[in-house]
Enzyme design. Structure first.
Site, PDB file in Angstrom:
ATOM      1  CG  LEU A   1       2.113   0.830  -4.315  1.00  0.00           C
ATOM      2  CD1 LEU A   1       3.153   0.347  -3.319  1.00  0.00           C
ATOM      3  CD2 LEU A   1       2.081  -0.067  -5.531  1.00  0.00           C
ATOM      4  CG  HIS A   2       1.976   6.426  -1.144  1.00  0.00           C
ATOM      5  ND1 HIS A   2       1.234   5.620  -0.295  1.00  0.00           N
ATOM      6  CD2 HIS A   2       2.666   7.257  -0.334  1.00  0.00           C
ATOM      7  CE1 HIS A   2       1.467   5.960   0.964  1.00  0.00           C
ATOM      8  NE2 HIS A   2       2.346   6.958   0.967  1.00  0.00           N
ATOM      9  CB  ILE A   3       6.801   5.684  -5.349  1.00  0.00           C
ATOM     10  CG1 ILE A   3       6.515   4.233  -5.732  1.00  0.00           C
ATOM     11  CG2 ILE A   3       8.301   6.014  -5.361  1.00  0.00           C
ATOM     12  CD1 ILE A   3       7.213   3.195  -4.920  1.00  0.00           C
TER      13      ILE A   3
END
Length: 144
Positions: A104-106
Site C-alpha cells: 500500500l502506498h499513496i
C-alpha cells in the site's frame, strides 16, 4: 523478510526496515514518506505504512489512519517548500489500476500549470439519473 505476495521480497518493506536506501522525508513508528527513484514531478513523495499491507482493499481503518495523517503532514510541507499550483493524491489497487509495487502506498504529486503530467482524466459522457441511482444503491447495499 516480507514477500510481496508474488514470490519476491517487497521493496517497500526493504526501505521501511532500513535494508534499502531511500531519501526519507518524514517518519513515525507507523509510516514512512520517501522520494521515489523515478518521480513524476519535483517533490513527488510516497507514503507507506511500515507494516506490509498489499493494497487499499487489504487495509483497515486502524492501519490507514496514520497513512492519511502523514499524507496531510507531507502535503502541507510540499506546499510550503515548493509552492505548487496543485497536488494529486493517488493510490492504485491492483494491476488494472497500474499498481506495480504490491505494498500500500499513496503518491503525493505536486502539480504546476502546464507540467508534464497533463490532464489524465478521460473524456466522459454524463450518466442518466436512473443509471446513477441504480449504481449508488448497489454500492450502498455493499457497505458493511
Amino acid at each position: 523478510m516480507v514477500s510481496d505476495g508474488r514470490g519476491s521480497t517487497c521493496p517497500f518493506c526493504e526501505i521501511a526496515e532500513g535494508r534499502s536506501p531511500a531519501d526519507r522525508v518524514y517518519e513515525t513508528p507507523e509510516v514512512l514518506a520517501f522520494l521515489p527513484l523515478s518521480p513524476a514531478t519535483t517533490g513527488h513523495t510516497l507514503i507507506i505504512p511500515k507494516l506490509h499491507i498489499t493494497d487499499l482493499w487489504h487495509a483497515d481503518t486502524r492501519s490507514l489512519e496514520p497513512v492519511m495523517a502523514a499524507s496531510l503532514v507531507v502535503a502541507q510541507a510540499l506546499k510550503t517548500a515548493l509552492s505548487p499550483d496543485g497536488l494529486n493524491l493517488i493510490n492504485s489497487a491492483g494491476t488494472a489500476a497500474t499498481q506495480t509495487v504490491f505494498h500500500l502506498h499513496i503518491h503525493l504529486v505536486p502539480r504546476w500549470d502546464g507540467d508534464q503530467m497533463g490532464d489524465f482524466w478521460p473524456e466522459s459522457t454524463p450518466w442518466s439519473e436512473s443509471k446513477r441511482a441504480t449504481l449508488a444503491e448497489r454500492i450502498r447495499k455493499s457497505i458493511h
